[in-house]
Design an enzyme around this catalytic site. Structure first.
Site, PDB file in Angstrom:
ATOM      1  N   CYS A 144      43.813  35.854  44.574  1.00 20.53           N
ATOM      2  CA  CYS A 144      44.739  35.991  45.702  1.00 20.53           C
ATOM      3  C   CYS A 144      43.950  35.966  47.015  1.00 20.53           C
ATOM      4  O   CYS A 144      43.416  34.927  47.375  1.00 20.53           O
ATOM      5  CB  CYS A 144      45.593  37.246  45.549  1.00 20.53           C
ATOM      6  SG  CYS A 144      47.054  37.251  46.625  1.00 20.53           S
TER       7      CYS A 144
ATOM      8  N   GLU B   4      44.877  39.756  36.647  1.00 22.00           N
ATOM      9  CA  GLU B   4      44.531  41.161  36.369  1.00 22.00           C
ATOM     10  C   GLU B   4      45.739  42.079  36.397  1.00 22.00           C
ATOM     11  O   GLU B   4      45.630  43.267  36.040  1.00 22.00           O
ATOM     12  CB  GLU B   4      43.484  41.646  37.381  1.00 22.00           C
ATOM     13  CG  GLU B   4      44.012  42.195  38.696  1.00 22.00           C
ATOM     14  CD  GLU B   4      44.586  41.164  39.652  1.00 22.00           C
ATOM     15  OE1 GLU B   4      44.919  41.540  40.789  1.00 22.00           O
ATOM     16  OE2 GLU B   4      44.707  39.982  39.281  1.00 22.00           O
TER      17      GLU B   4
ATOM     18  N   HIS C 273      47.658  36.441  39.963  1.00 20.80           N
ATOM     19  CA  HIS C 273      47.004  37.699  39.605  1.00 20.80           C
ATOM     20  C   HIS C 273      46.875  37.863  38.087  1.00 20.80           C
ATOM     21  O   HIS C 273      47.697  38.535  37.452  1.00 20.80           O
ATOM     22  CB  HIS C 273      47.787  38.883  40.169  1.00 20.80           C
ATOM     23  CG  HIS C 273      47.633  39.063  41.633  1.00 20.80           C
ATOM     24  ND1 HIS C 273      46.599  39.781  42.196  1.00 20.80           N
ATOM     25  CD2 HIS C 273      48.377  38.607  42.671  1.00 20.80           C
ATOM     26  CE1 HIS C 273      46.715  39.772  43.514  1.00 20.80           C
ATOM     27  NE2 HIS C 273      47.781  39.064  43.827  1.00 20.80           N
TER      28      HIS C 273
END
Length: 223
Positions: free
Chosen positions: A62, A154, A152
């Site tokens: 990001c 994660e 994202h």
């Protein structure tokens, strides 16, 4: 993955990858050149530049992807195009077919997104690897071992529980609908995210004789 992780906040980010086998730059609420609001960003840009120059594996997520792009000659625009929130579909381009970060991933997969800014120009020589309907640059590679992903990997579906329901409503979005969509996609999304992380870990191990860890950049404001 056999790697030791050293996590630091943005203000403590080093300006050099010295002592680390890889770098991960996480997300934030800023543009990559918003130095007044986030005075550590110059160090993160320098960290990205030096990692690329030295062939140190880097993964920008990001804002981290935008930092990588800006640091190496690309352009980023704030509030550009349509925002992406929640679980969104990303499509790999043909160039990703031989890219080690995306090995074993399907041509399309769903990931968590939470951005309104976009990379609008890639650095010279960069390779665009993934796109979405709302955002043409979802993933790219600079050199052999530095990647940026706008999405994202994660973040799981549970992260949406931390989002501001009223702010989303003001933007015409229903958090309950976004959470339901993300929960439905979660098993498959998590499997793909683990594969991407394992692929990056393999790059790190292959680039260093004895991997000792990797620096993790700013977490503030991630989705």
């Amino acid at each position: 993955m056999g790697l030791r992780i050293v996590e630091v906040d943005g203000a403590s980010a080093p300006g050099s990858p010295d002592g680390f086998d890889a770098v991960v730059l996480l997300g934030g609420r800023f543009l990559p050149d918003d130095d007044r609001a986030a005075p550590w960003l110059p160090a993160e840009r320098e960290l990205a530049r030096r990692a690329v120059a030295r062939g140190v594996p880097l993964l920008g997520i990001c804002l981290g992807a935008q930092v990588l792009a800006a640091a190496t000659g690309g352009t980023v625009r704030g509030c550009h195009g349509s925002p992406e929130r929640g679980s969104c579909r990303v499509s790999l381009r043909g160039e990703a077919g031989t890219d080690p970060l995306f090995a074993g991933l399907p041509g399309e997969f769903r990931v968590i997104q939470n951005h309104r800014d976009q990379i609008t120009g890639l650095p010279p020589g960069a390779v665009r690897l993934a796109e979405s309907e709302a955002c043409p640059v979802q993933a790219f590679r600079v050199g052999e071992r530095a990647w940026g992903v706008q999405f994202h990997p994660e973040a799981g579906a549970d992260r949406l529980g931390q989002w501001d329901e009223s702010a989303l409503a003001d933007a015409g979005l229903d958090l309950r609908v976004l959470r339901a969509e993300a929960d439905k996609a979660e098993p498959e999304s998590a499997r793909h995210a683990r594969r991407l992380a394992a692929n990056f870990a393999s790059v790190v191990r292959g680039a260093a004789h004895e991997p000792s860890g990797f620096a993790v950049g700013d977490r503030e404001g991630s989705p």
